[in-house]
Design a protein around this motif. Structure first.
Motif, PDB file in Angstrom:
ATOM      1  N   SER A  74     -36.334  31.244 -28.145  1.00 58.05           N
ATOM      2  CA  SER A  74     -35.436  31.544 -29.262  1.00 58.05           C
ATOM      3  C   SER A  74     -34.010  31.428 -28.746  1.00 58.05           C
ATOM      4  CB  SER A  74     -35.695  32.947 -29.813  1.00 58.05           C
ATOM      5  OG  SER A  74     -34.757  33.284 -30.818  1.00 58.05           O
TER       6      SER A  74
ATOM      7  N   PHE B  51     -36.151  38.750 -31.653  1.00 55.99           N
ATOM      8  CA  PHE B  51     -36.256  37.521 -32.450  1.00 55.99           C
ATOM      9  C   PHE B  51     -37.381  36.637 -31.907  1.00 55.99           C
ATOM     10  CE2 PHE B  51     -31.924  38.322 -34.136  1.00 55.99           C
ATOM     11  CZ  PHE B  51     -32.174  38.082 -35.478  1.00 55.99           C
ATOM     12  N   ALA B  52     -37.440  36.462 -30.582  1.00 56.33           N
ATOM     13  CA  ALA B  52     -38.492  35.651 -29.973  1.00 56.33           C
ATOM     14  C   ALA B  52     -39.863  36.274 -30.211  1.00 56.33           C
ATOM     15  CB  ALA B  52     -38.221  35.479 -28.482  1.00 56.33           C
TER      16      ALA B  52
ATOM     17  N   TYR C 196     -33.326  32.504 -40.238  1.00 63.47           N
ATOM     18  CA  TYR C 196     -33.438  31.202 -39.580  1.00 63.47           C
ATOM     19  C   TYR C 196     -33.026  30.079 -40.513  1.00 63.47           C
ATOM     20  CZ  TYR C 196     -35.661  32.792 -35.275  1.00 63.47           C
ATOM     21  OH  TYR C 196     -35.910  33.367 -34.053  1.00 63.47           O
TER      22      TYR C 196
ATOM     23  N   VAL D 141     -41.133  35.525 -33.700  1.00 61.88           N
ATOM     24  CA  VAL D 141     -41.679  34.166 -33.802  1.00 61.88           C
ATOM     25  C   VAL D 141     -43.067  34.115 -33.185  1.00 61.88           C
ATOM     26  CG1 VAL D 141     -41.366  31.771 -33.098  1.00 61.88           C
ATOM     27  CG2 VAL D 141     -39.384  33.112 -33.833  1.00 61.88           C
TER      28      VAL D 141
ATOM     29  N   TYR E 275     -35.544  28.285 -32.912  1.00 64.85           N
ATOM     30  CA  TYR E 275     -36.701  28.597 -32.073  1.00 64.85           C
ATOM     31  C   TYR E 275     -37.502  27.316 -31.858  1.00 64.85           C
ATOM     32  CZ  TYR E 275     -39.693  28.401 -36.234  1.00 64.85           C
ATOM     33  OH  TYR E 275     -40.368  27.981 -37.343  1.00 64.85           O
TER      34      TYR E 275
END
Length: 462
Positions: A152, A52-53, A81, A56, A90
């Motif tokens: 995140s 997920f991080a 999100y 981003v 985030y």
């Protein structure tokens, strides 16, 4: 059929192998399922949190000064999100910890923590936001000479749900994988077993073809598994001993018959030369009976060895007529009518004429012996068979299995003999690949010699 497969070596190997594979896969599947269900979700979800991080970070848009100005996520990630704002967040920070971009209002950021992030790159940290547990992932992004950090935060609740979506499908995946693996292994093993056991089946067929006429044959050990080769070797040794014993038996019979022939001739001559001997007819009868048995022993010895046959093209009708002429006086003495009927012109056959003569002579002689006075014996010559029909009292069905055995005589037989005539017939027919059948008639019995053994359909076959 069930008993055959229950005792089958290939069936046992197939079942044991498939069962072993199934049990092994079930154990593996159980261990995997147990691990998924009992280990902490963080163990299985941390890689997903890190992704997920990374998404981003990959979606960052930088301005002309090289600073992050926006985050353009792909549609599915942006929807996540947006739909789970309270569980999936985030933010983007510079190297001094200032927030540049964020998916949440600023009031939440103080719970994320601030300060120097240089030592927190590519790490996970547990934290609470509004008393709810979260996993905070921090990664660093370099743009030119500048460093930025993407954080995140994923709540424990959504992590659990995401993990549940993965875990729930695993039992079905494992079950289908197990089923496909077992079925594929079963089919593969079937063909493998057939290939591995092919030499055994070939040896079995070869062993079934070994008869007293080809005792010199041996089973080949080529391609036989090492575990089975001692059995093949032992079987070949048994064949060797059996062949030697059979040769010795045949030699003994031939020697005994030859040695007895001369004394019997001398005995008959002495009886004829001494007029004072009483009951000569009875003595002649006994000597002739013994001579006949000696001749039959010689015939049996000769026909038991295929190399003694001298095959050639033979006219069946001519051999039948020779046999009938030979036995005409015997039939006349018993007041039995002996007739020959040619139903169809048979084609010449390839055979030993002497052996065929002996076979027909024995069948006709037996028919004369069992036919009562003023009866008749009919010899029918067909295109592929010769039938000898008597007009006797028939054969007890209980005797049929024993008729062609050596030295067997029916308990109620009223004529002389050693029980070798039909045994000789069987040896001759087997050597020529013929067949002899027995069928009851309205009056009497029909013995039929078939030159085409596939055409037989009668009560008993020799």
């Amino acid at each position: 059929m069930f008993n055959y497969w229950r005792r089958s070596l290939s069936a046992r190997l197939w079942v044991s192998s498939v069962a072993t594979l199934t049990v092994s896969l079930c154990i593996i599947a159980g261990l995997v399922t147990f691990s998924l269900m009992h280990f902490p979700p963080q163990t299985w979800q941390r890689d997903a949190d890190m992704r997920f991080a990374q998404r981003v970070a990959a979606a960052l848009v930088f301005d002309a000064n090289g600073r992050p100005s926006a985050v353009k996520l792909d549609q599915s990630t942006a929807w996540l999100y947006s739909a789970a704002k309270a569980d999936l967040m985030y933010r983007v920070l510079d190297d001094e910890g200032r927030i540049l971009l964020s998916s949440q209002p600023e009031q939440h950021h103080e719970q994320w923590g601030n300060g120097d992030l240089s030592g927190a790159a590519d790490t996970h940290r547990d934290m609470d936001i509004d008393t709810r547990p979260f996993d905070l992932v921090t990664i660093e992004v370099r743009r030119g000479d500048a460093w930025f950090f993407v954080q995140s935060a994923i709540s424990a609740d959504i992590r659990k749900e995401l993990l549940g979506l993965k875990v729930r499908s695993i039992p079905w995946i494992v079950a289908w994988t197990l089923l496909i693996a077992v079925v594929t292994f079963g089919f593969t093993l079937t063909f493998t077993m057939r290939r591995v056991l092919r030499p055994l089946r070939q040896s079995s067929r070869a062993a079934a073809l070994i008869t007293p006429f080809n005792l010199q044959a041996r089973l080949s050990s080529e391609g036989i598994p090492s575990e089975i080769q001692p059995l093949i070797s032992a079987f070949n040794e048994v064949l060797s001993r059996l062949e030697n014993g059979f040769i010795a038996q045949q030699a003994f019979l031939a020697s005994a018959a030859h040695e007895l022939q001369t004394p019997l001739t001398l005995i008959r001559g002495q009886i004829e030369m001494q007029p004072e001997i009483k009951d000569k007819d009875l003595l002649y009868r006994e000597v002739d009976l013994m001579s006949r048995q000696v001749r039959q022993l010689l015939h049996l010895t000769e026909v038991s060895e295929t190399q003694n046959f001298k095959v050639q093209e033979v006219d069946c009708v001519a051999v039948v007529e020779d046999a009938v002429r030979y036995l005409f006086r015997k039939a006349q003495a018993k007041h039995v009518t002996l007739k020959v009927e040619t139903l169809a012109a048979p084609s010449p056959i390839i055979a030993d004429p002497s052996a065929l003569f002996i076979l027909l002579k024995n069948l006709i002689e037996n028919a004369i012996n069992v036919t009562p006075v003023d009866g008749s014996v009919l010899v029918k010559v067909g295109e592929t068979s010769i039938s000898v029909n008597d007009s006797g009292y028939g054969i007890n069905p209980e005797y049929l299995p024993f008729l062609f055995q050596r030295f067997w005589r029916a308990p109620d037989a009223n004529h002389d003999g050693a029980g070798l005539g039909l045994a000789i017939c069987r040896e001759i027919s087997s050597a020529h690949r013929w067949a002899i059948t027995i069928a009851p008639l309205a009056i009497g019995t029909a013995f039929t010699l078939w030159f085409d053994s596939a055409a037989t359909s009668a009560t008993s076959v020799a």
